[in-house]
Write an enzyme that holds these catalytic residues in place. Structure first.
Site, PDB file in Angstrom:
ATOM      1  N   GLY A 248       0.810  -1.206   0.000  1.00  0.00           N
ATOM      2  CA  GLY A 248       0.000   0.000   0.000  1.00  0.00           C
ATOM      3  C   GLY A 248       0.845   1.259   0.000  1.00  0.00           C
ATOM      4  O   GLY A 248       0.481   2.270   0.596  1.00  0.00           O
TER       5      GLY A 248
ATOM      6  N   ASN B 214       1.494  -2.145   5.357  1.00  0.00           N
ATOM      7  CA  ASN B 214       0.720  -0.914   5.483  1.00  0.00           C
ATOM      8  C   ASN B 214      -0.629  -0.973   4.766  1.00  0.00           C
ATOM      9  O   ASN B 214      -1.555  -0.243   5.129  1.00  0.00           O
ATOM     10  CB  ASN B 214       1.541   0.264   4.927  1.00  0.00           C
TER      11      ASN B 214
ATOM     12  N   SER C 104      -3.954   0.227  14.397  1.00  0.00           N
ATOM     13  CA  SER C 104      -4.897   1.324  14.607  1.00  0.00           C
ATOM     14  C   SER C 104      -5.280   1.395  16.073  1.00  0.00           C
ATOM     15  O   SER C 104      -5.324   0.369  16.771  1.00  0.00           O
ATOM     16  CB  SER C 104      -6.155   1.112  13.755  1.00  0.00           C
TER      17      SER C 104
ATOM     18  N   TYR D  85     -13.332  -3.223  10.611  1.00  0.00           N
ATOM     19  CA  TYR D  85     -12.003  -2.607  10.675  1.00  0.00           C
ATOM     20  C   TYR D  85     -11.369  -2.827  12.043  1.00  0.00           C
ATOM     21  O   TYR D  85     -10.206  -3.236  12.148  1.00  0.00           O
ATOM     22  CB  TYR D  85     -12.118  -1.106  10.381  1.00  0.00           C
TER      23      TYR D  85
ATOM     24  N   LYS E  70      -7.929  -5.012  12.951  1.00  0.00           N
ATOM     25  CA  LYS E  70      -6.757  -4.440  13.610  1.00  0.00           C
ATOM     26  C   LYS E  70      -6.516  -5.073  14.982  1.00  0.00           C
ATOM     27  O   LYS E  70      -5.364  -5.153  15.438  1.00  0.00           O
ATOM     28  CB  LYS E  70      -6.918  -2.922  13.740  1.00  0.00           C
TER      29      LYS E  70
END
Length: 260
Positions: free
Chosen positions: A17, A93, A145, A158, A162
């Site tokens: 990424g 990433n 995160s 999400y 994480k």
């Protein structure tokens, strides 16, 4: 003069990424300290970025790769080996941040988020680890995160992805330590990325409201890609030789003000 981040020069670094946002900042910092960088990304913008770095005399290449697909990763790693010889540092990433709570997150969205954010990291580590084990050295840096420990109502998939990344980081740090491979995770705070700015614009949030939120960050500003990149090069350098299995928040104190 001593190197500010010793041990990075001429190392080969894969940044997933890495075409834009935090990833592009990470690429820039590693390049600045003399590393050779492989950008692994589905975004073809990475090719233009790599070409510009090469024009400036740096060894940077872009490889089209969907980290959720094992075959893509296998082809990419083989190409990196042919072009650079081996892999010293892997920065995981690549990630996506779509919104959705329990009821609005359908199976397709769940699979997409988990596939890129968690499965993608597992597949990348699985592919790169043998190269590092063979040389008895290596560094893996995962980008996590603050949502990893709880998250908000509309960040279900999400946050779970994480959260899983924390367990993966700690597990691999222990499992790979006997091969002198260090594995750590960076938790960015509220990053002023292109995507975040676009999200605020889409929500129609006024500048005053945004500034009010920014003032609530203890150190007084949003983070940027360079803040995260500086931490990545530190963790990849010899200065961090005894750091593994750790979660490092780069958040301006946000997690102190509002623990997640």
């Amino acid at each position: 003069m001593n190197e500010p981040f010793p041990g990075l020069y001429n190392n080969t670094v894969i940044v997933t990424g890495g075409s834009k946002g935090i990833g592009a900042s990470i690429v820039a910092r590693f390049v600045a300290f003399g590393a050779k960088v492989a950008i692994a990304d589905v975004d073809i913008q990475g090719e233009a970025l790599a070409e510009q770095w090469r024009k400036d005399g740096h060894e940077v290449r872009h490889y089209t790769c969907d980290v959720a697909r094992a075959d893509d990763i296998k082809r990419m790693i083989q190409s990196v080996k042919e072009d650079f010889g081996s892999v010293d540092v892997l920065v995981n990433n690549a990630g996506i941040f779509p919104r959705g709570d329990l009821q609005s997150t359908n199976e397709a969205l769940w699979d997409l988020v988990i596939g890129i954010n968690l499965k993608g990291v597992y597949l990348m580590c699985q592919a790169v680890a043998p190269l590092m084990i063979e040389r008895e050295k290596g560094i893996i840096i995962n980008i996590g995160s603050l949502h990893s420990s709880k998250g908000e109502d509309n960040t279900l998939a999400y946050a779970v992805s994480k959260g899983g990344l924390i367990t993966l980081t700690r597990n691999l740090a222990h499992a790979l330590s006997k091969h002198r491979i260090r594995v750590n995770c960076i938790h960015p705070g509220w990053v002023a990325s292109e995507g975040e700015t676009a999200r605020w614009e889409t929500l129609g949030t006024g500048i005053e409201k945004m500034q009010e939120s920014i003032r609530s960050i203890p150190l007084g500003r949003m983070q940027n890609g360079t803040d995260i990149a500086n931490t990545a090069v530190f963790l990849a350098s010899d200065l961090a030789d005894q750091i593994t299995g750790q979660m490092l928040a780069v958040d301006g104190g946000l997690s102190i003000r509002r623990p997640l």
